[in-house]
Structure formats: C-alpha cells, structure tokens
Motif scaffolding. Structure first.
Motif, mmCIF file in Angstrom:
data_model
loop_
_atom_site.group_PDB
_atom_site.id
_atom_site.type_symbol
_atom_site.label_atom_id
_atom_site.label_comp_id
_atom_site.label_asym_id
_atom_site.label_seq_id
_atom_site.Cartn_x
_atom_site.Cartn_y
_atom_site.Cartn_z
ATOM 1 N N TYR A 12 10.079 7.968 13.967
ATOM 2 C CA TYR A 12 9.135 8.186 15.232
ATOM 3 C C TYR A 12 7.872 8.511 14.672
ATOM 4 O O TYR A 12 6.779 7.874 14.965
ATOM 5 N N ALA A 13 7.837 9.254 13.852
ATOM 6 C CA ALA A 13 6.528 9.759 13.234
ATOM 7 C C ALA A 13 5.852 8.691 12.338
ATOM 8 O O ALA A 13 4.709 8.585 12.139
ATOM 9 N N LEU A 14 6.773 8.133 11.355
ATOM 10 C CA LEU A 14 6.119 7.195 10.337
ATOM 11 C C LEU A 14 5.705 5.914 11.386
ATOM 12 O O LEU A 14 4.511 5.380 10.885
ATOM 13 N N GLU A 15 6.540 5.465 12.583
ATOM 14 C CA GLU A 15 6.202 4.353 13.290
ATOM 15 C C GLU A 15 4.576 4.636 13.739
ATOM 16 O O GLU A 15 3.564 3.850 13.769
ATOM 17 N N ALA A 16 4.321 6.076 14.290
ATOM 18 C CA ALA A 16 2.988 6.433 14.758
ATOM 19 C C ALA A 16 1.988 6.150 13.769
ATOM 20 O O ALA A 16 0.776 5.742 13.907
ATOM 21 N N VAL A 17 2.358 6.861 12.560
ATOM 22 C CA VAL A 17 1.186 6.879 11.366
ATOM 23 C C VAL A 17 1.038 5.355 11.064
ATOM 24 O O VAL A 17 -0.088 5.134 10.756
ATOM 25 N N ILE A 21 -2.683 3.591 11.063
ATOM 26 C CA ILE A 21 -3.356 3.132 9.687
ATOM 27 C C ILE A 21 -3.851 1.684 9.963
ATOM 28 O O ILE A 21 -4.766 1.242 9.706
ATOM 29 N N ASP A 22 -3.085 0.924 10.775
ATOM 30 C CA ASP A 22 -3.305 -0.404 10.948
ATOM 31 C C ASP A 22 -4.389 -0.527 11.902
ATOM 32 O O ASP A 22 -5.294 -1.374 11.696
ATOM 33 N N SER A 23 -4.558 0.457 12.888
ATOM 34 C CA SER A 23 -5.730 0.194 13.649
ATOM 35 C C SER A 23 -7.130 0.633 13.143
ATOM 36 O O SER A 23 -8.047 0.212 13.803
ATOM 37 N N ARG A 24 -6.873 1.278 11.837
ATOM 38 C CA ARG A 24 -8.299 1.783 11.087
ATOM 39 C C ARG A 24 -8.451 0.357 10.116
ATOM 40 O O ARG A 24 -9.445 0.564 9.594
ATOM 41 N N GLY A 25 -7.727 -0.357 10.263
ATOM 42 C CA GLY A 25 -8.078 -1.559 9.318
ATOM 43 C C GLY A 25 -7.592 -1.210 7.732
ATOM 44 O O GLY A 25 -8.086 -2.009 6.885
ATOM 45 N N ILE A 26 -6.920 -0.339 7.603
ATOM 46 C CA ILE A 26 -6.727 0.031 6.157
ATOM 47 C C ILE A 26 -5.250 -0.717 5.628
ATOM 48 O O ILE A 26 -4.385 -0.730 6.537
ATOM 49 N N LYS A 44 16.094 2.843 9.963
ATOM 50 C CA LYS A 44 14.804 2.449 10.900
ATOM 51 C C LYS A 44 13.733 2.850 9.924
ATOM 52 O O LYS A 44 12.694 1.964 9.562
ATOM 53 N N THR A 45 13.676 3.893 8.971
ATOM 54 C CA THR A 45 12.581 4.387 8.416
ATOM 55 C C THR A 45 12.382 3.481 7.063
ATOM 56 O O THR A 45 11.384 2.758 6.780
ATOM 57 N N VAL A 171 4.329 13.483 6.816
ATOM 58 C CA VAL A 171 4.602 12.509 8.016
ATOM 59 C C VAL A 171 5.677 13.014 9.013
ATOM 60 O O VAL A 171 5.173 13.154 10.203
ATOM 61 N N GLY A 172 6.729 13.355 8.490
ATOM 62 C CA GLY A 172 7.905 13.515 9.374
ATOM 63 C C GLY A 172 8.624 15.028 9.431
ATOM 64 O O GLY A 172 9.716 15.224 10.667
#
Length: 243
Positions: A12-17, A21-26, A44-45, A171-172
């Motif tokens: 859950y934490a990893l997916e949010a992170v 990260i994707d939203s910042r274009g990294i 899932k992780t 992260v988690g």
C-alpha cells in the motif's frame, strides 16, 4: 533520482510512493533493500517492483534471510512459503552495493547489510555515532554522498570532510523493536511513507526528504489479519509497541 528503502512488504505504501515518483517525472529509482520481509503483502510488493526492471535493487539483510532455507522468525515463516521461483531468482539479482556518479548506495553500511551506519546500540540504548567515528569508518569511500537505510529513520548528516550520509527512511515500516545487539527501538514517529529525491544543481546535489501520506490503515489491518500487532501498531502510529 528517487531513493526508497525498507518497504517490508507494505504494498500500500509502495504503490503510493511509486505513483508519487511517477507524478514528478522521475525515471531513476534505487531501492536500498528489505523489500518483502513483512506480514502485509510480499507478493504484491514484488510484482510492483518487478514490473519496473529499471529499478536498481540493493540486498538488505532481510532480503538475504529470504534466500536461506530456515530461520527462527515469524515473518520468515510467513513470507518464505509464498515466494515463487521467479521471485527467488529476482532477489538473487540484488546488488550488495551500487555506485552511480558520485553516489554510493548500500543497505546498512558499505561493508555490512546488518549494521547501522549513523547510529550505534549499547546497553543504554541508541546513540548517534560521533563525527570522528563516521569519518574514520568512511575514509575508504571515495563518493561524496552515501545513501543507506536499515534504521527506518530518515536522516541526513554532513561531515567536515565533505561527505554526506543520507538515510532514506522507510517506505513501509516506520518503527520497530530489535533485540540485538541489545534491545532497542527505532521510531520515525510518523506513519508517512518516506523516501528521498536527489538531483544535481550545477556542481552540487539537492536532497528532498519526502513524507507521503497514504491509507496506512489498510496496511495496518492487513498486518492485524496476519496476527502481527507489532507491525500494525508501528504502521498506524510511527512508534514501536512496547513489549
């Protein structure tokens, strides 16, 4: 570049992170290890990370444990039977350390995956290492920035010799209790998912410590379903449950 660490199966934490990260274009991500070892959702992780082959994965002590056949650990006995041959092979590809440009990445220290870099533990508890001791221990390292995890506490330390030590946090799993080498607690004291962004500014590096809110109650409930109140308490409160 994003640096993540100590996911401990908290998908859950990893997916949010990863979404952040994707939203910042990294595009470049380094994972400092202790990835699947936890009673939440190791499969899932693994799937989330294996879909991104560009991620550089570092071997944490808990990743190394999962390559063993046996271990006296509740978490080991939960996670180990779930691992597929593909996931086991993936863990075996993790790097002990990694160097990118002037950056060194490790899990614990550059020489050990199960020792703390910034802190030391005595019968009196956890204390920060002195500047002199840190400079001595890292004298052999040529890189100016050393990234580590393992303590789950996000922290940055500058040394007079020009080196930086950056703990990316967790992260988690924002807190835990450990009984070796002496009983001690490590606590970030917030439930946020934590990671670090590093970018170059002319001849210098810019660091951003990210504390990301996510639905940590879902992760805590999953830990409770697996009878791990120690994990659920840490995830909810950012503090370790006292024994």
């Amino acid at each position: 570049m994003a640096v993540i660490s100590d996911i401990h199966s908290n998908s859950y934490a990893l997916e949010a992170v990863l979404n952040d990260i994707d939203s910042r274009g990294i595009k470049t991500i380094v994972n400092l290890g202790d990835t699947l070892f936890g009673p939440i959702d190791p499969i899932k992780t693994a799937e989330l990370l294996m879909k991104r082959p560009h991620i550089t994965n570092i071997m944490g002590n808990c990743d190394r444990y999962l390559l063993q056949d046996q271990m006296d650990s509740l978490t080991f006995h939960y996670v180990k039977p779930l691992l597929t041959q593909e996931i086991n092979h993936w863990i075996q590809t993790f790097n002990r350390t990694c160097i990118i440009d002037d950056l060194l990445f490790c899990h614990g220290t550059p020489l050990s995956d199960d020792e703390y870099l910034l802190d030391e533990v005595s019968i009196h508890g956890v204390v920060e290492k002195s500047v002199a001791k840190l400079m001595s221990e890292l004298a052999f390292v040529d890189q100016k920035l050393i990234f580590c995890g393992h303590t789950h506490k996000q922290k940055t330390v500058w040394l007079p010799d020009g080196k930086w030590i950056v703990n990316a946090g967790s992260v988690g799993l924002p807190a835990y209790f450990e009984d070796t080498p002496h009983p001690h607690y490590m606590e970030s004291k917030t439930p946020h998912a934590k990671y670090v962004i590093v970018s170059r500014n002319d001849q210098s590096w810019v660091l951003e410590n990210i504390l990301l809110p996510y639905d940590y109650e879902l992760a805590a409930q999953r830990a409770d379903q697996n009878d791990r109140e120690d994990y659920s308490y840490a995830i909810r409160y950012g503090r370790a449950k006292r024994m």
